[in-house]
Design a protein around this motif. Structure first.
Motif, mmCIF file in Angstrom:
data_model
loop_
_atom_site.group_PDB
_atom_site.id
_atom_site.type_symbol
_atom_site.label_atom_id
_atom_site.label_comp_id
_atom_site.label_asym_id
_atom_site.label_seq_id
_atom_site.Cartn_x
_atom_site.Cartn_y
_atom_site.Cartn_z
ATOM 1 N N LYS A 69 0.833 -1.207 0.000
ATOM 2 C CA LYS A 69 0.000 0.000 0.000
ATOM 3 C C LYS A 69 0.867 1.256 0.000
ATOM 4 O O LYS A 69 0.645 2.178 -0.787
ATOM 5 C CB LYS A 69 -0.928 0.011 1.221
ATOM 6 N N TRP A 70 1.854 1.295 0.861
ATOM 7 C CA TRP A 70 2.728 2.461 0.946
ATOM 8 C C TRP A 70 3.446 2.694 -0.381
ATOM 9 O O TRP A 70 3.496 3.817 -0.882
ATOM 10 C CB TRP A 70 3.737 2.264 2.081
ATOM 11 N N THR A 71 3.985 1.632 -0.967
ATOM 12 C CA THR A 71 4.752 1.752 -2.211
ATOM 13 C C THR A 71 3.882 2.253 -3.356
ATOM 14 O O THR A 71 4.246 3.222 -4.040
ATOM 15 C CB THR A 71 5.375 0.396 -2.593
ATOM 16 N N PHE A 72 2.745 1.635 -3.587
ATOM 17 C CA PHE A 72 1.913 2.005 -4.728
ATOM 18 C C PHE A 72 1.237 3.361 -4.534
ATOM 19 O O PHE A 72 1.107 4.133 -5.483
ATOM 20 C CB PHE A 72 0.898 0.902 -5.042
ATOM 21 N N GLU A 73 0.821 3.663 -3.316
ATOM 22 C CA GLU A 73 0.221 4.980 -3.060
ATOM 23 C C GLU A 73 1.249 6.098 -3.273
ATOM 24 O O GLU A 73 0.934 7.144 -3.821
ATOM 25 C CB GLU A 73 -0.356 5.056 -1.645
ATOM 26 N N ARG A 74 2.477 5.877 -2.801
ATOM 27 C CA ARG A 74 3.515 6.910 -2.946
ATOM 28 C C ARG A 74 3.977 7.041 -4.394
ATOM 29 O O ARG A 74 4.186 8.122 -4.894
ATOM 30 C CB ARG A 74 4.744 6.604 -2.077
ATOM 31 N N ARG A 75 4.138 5.908 -5.068
ATOM 32 C CA ARG A 75 4.687 5.970 -6.427
ATOM 33 C C ARG A 75 3.667 6.485 -7.432
ATOM 34 O O ARG A 75 3.973 7.311 -8.277
ATOM 35 C CB ARG A 75 5.191 4.579 -6.859
ATOM 36 N N PHE A 76 2.449 5.995 -7.375
ATOM 37 C CA PHE A 76 1.489 6.298 -8.427
ATOM 38 C C PHE A 76 0.370 7.242 -7.997
ATOM 39 O O PHE A 76 -0.440 7.647 -8.824
ATOM 40 C CB PHE A 76 0.892 4.993 -8.976
ATOM 41 N N GLY A 77 0.335 7.620 -6.722
ATOM 42 C CA GLY A 77 -0.727 8.486 -6.245
ATOM 43 C C GLY A 77 -0.359 9.962 -6.176
ATOM 44 O O GLY A 77 -1.114 10.761 -5.642
ATOM 45 N N TRP A 78 0.821 10.333 -6.695
ATOM 46 C CA TRP A 78 1.287 11.730 -6.630
ATOM 47 C C TRP A 78 0.280 12.721 -7.187
ATOM 48 O O TRP A 78 0.072 13.789 -6.626
ATOM 49 C CB TRP A 78 2.562 11.909 -7.459
ATOM 50 N N SER A 79 -0.288 12.384 -8.316
ATOM 51 C CA SER A 79 -1.069 13.380 -9.052
ATOM 52 C C SER A 79 -2.508 13.482 -8.607
ATOM 53 O O SER A 79 -3.238 14.334 -9.106
ATOM 54 C CB SER A 79 -1.030 13.056 -10.547
ATOM 55 N N ASN A 108 -5.507 13.504 -5.384
ATOM 56 C CA ASN A 108 -6.007 13.424 -4.020
ATOM 57 C C ASN A 108 -7.109 12.383 -4.033
ATOM 58 O O ASN A 108 -7.526 11.920 -5.082
ATOM 59 C CB ASN A 108 -6.590 14.770 -3.571
ATOM 60 N N ALA A 109 -7.612 12.018 -2.884
ATOM 61 C CA ALA A 109 -8.705 11.047 -2.820
ATOM 62 C C ALA A 109 -9.922 11.526 -3.608
ATOM 63 O O ALA A 109 -10.681 10.740 -4.139
ATOM 64 C CB ALA A 109 -9.088 10.766 -1.369
ATOM 65 N N ASP A 110 -10.105 12.850 -3.707
ATOM 66 C CA ASP A 110 -11.250 13.379 -4.441
ATOM 67 C C ASP A 110 -10.929 13.638 -5.908
ATOM 68 O O ASP A 110 -11.730 14.186 -6.639
ATOM 69 C CB ASP A 110 -11.763 14.665 -3.777
ATOM 70 N N GLY A 111 -9.735 13.253 -6.376
ATOM 71 C CA GLY A 111 -9.369 13.404 -7.777
ATOM 72 C C GLY A 111 -8.717 14.725 -8.109
ATOM 73 O O GLY A 111 -8.327 14.954 -9.248
ATOM 74 N N GLY A 112 -8.575 15.619 -7.140
ATOM 75 C CA GLY A 112 -7.950 16.911 -7.396
ATOM 76 C C GLY A 112 -6.438 16.809 -7.509
ATOM 77 O O GLY A 112 -5.849 15.779 -7.230
ATOM 78 N N CYS A 113 -5.817 17.876 -7.917
ATOM 79 C CA CYS A 113 -4.356 17.883 -8.068
ATOM 80 C C CYS A 113 -3.694 18.223 -6.741
ATOM 81 O O CYS A 113 -4.226 18.992 -5.950
ATOM 82 C CB CYS A 113 -3.931 18.901 -9.117
#
Length: 138
Positions: free
Chosen positions: A32-42, A44-49
């Motif tokens: 979870k930590w790896t994938f959230e950090r690597r691919f979740g940069w762009s 927010n939970a609500d889809g915003g930047c």
């Protein structure tokens, strides 16, 4: 950045033919930590930047996380890791994280099948979890 570099060094030193030997809870947290950090940069939970991050620091962190993702792909096919990938994908509120988890599973299974002579045994033991993750991705 230093913490991530240290983590990679430790994981690289402990990774072997039998894998890292983590329990299910540790796999869940690491994946979870790896994938959230690597691919979740762009997103927010609500889809915003998100706010902009220093591009050099972001590149270094992404490079380290890419190494960690690649290291996960080198692990033997195991129900605990499959479960962690499926759980991360299923619980993430970020479409790109979900997509990358599923793509990782596909690439991981393909790579393990081509490299590991004991793949058939591992696949037999992991089939229920693999089937669940594959169906979840549809």
């Amino acid at each position: 950045q230093e913490l991530l570099d240290g983590l990679l060094d430790q994981l690289d030193a402990s990774a072997g033919r039998i894998g890292l030997g983590l329990d299910a809870q540790a796999w869940d947290g690491l994946v979870k930590w790896t994938f959230e950090r690597r691919f979740g940069w762009s997103e927010n939970a609500d889809g915003g930047c998100r706010q902009t991050v220093d591009s050099r620091a972001k590149k270094h962190i992404n490079d380290c996380l890419d190494q960690l993702v690649e290291m996960l792909k080198q692990q033997p096919l195991a129900p605990a890791l499959l479960h962690a990938l499926g759980r991360t994908a299923g619980e993430s509120g970020k479409p790109v994280v979900r997509q990358r988890c599923y793509l990782h599973v596909y690439a991981w299974v393909k790579q393990q099948g081509a490299q590991d002579p004991e793949f058939d045994e591992q696949l037999a033991g992991s089939m229920p979890d693999l089937t669940k993750v594959l169906l979840q991705s549809l």
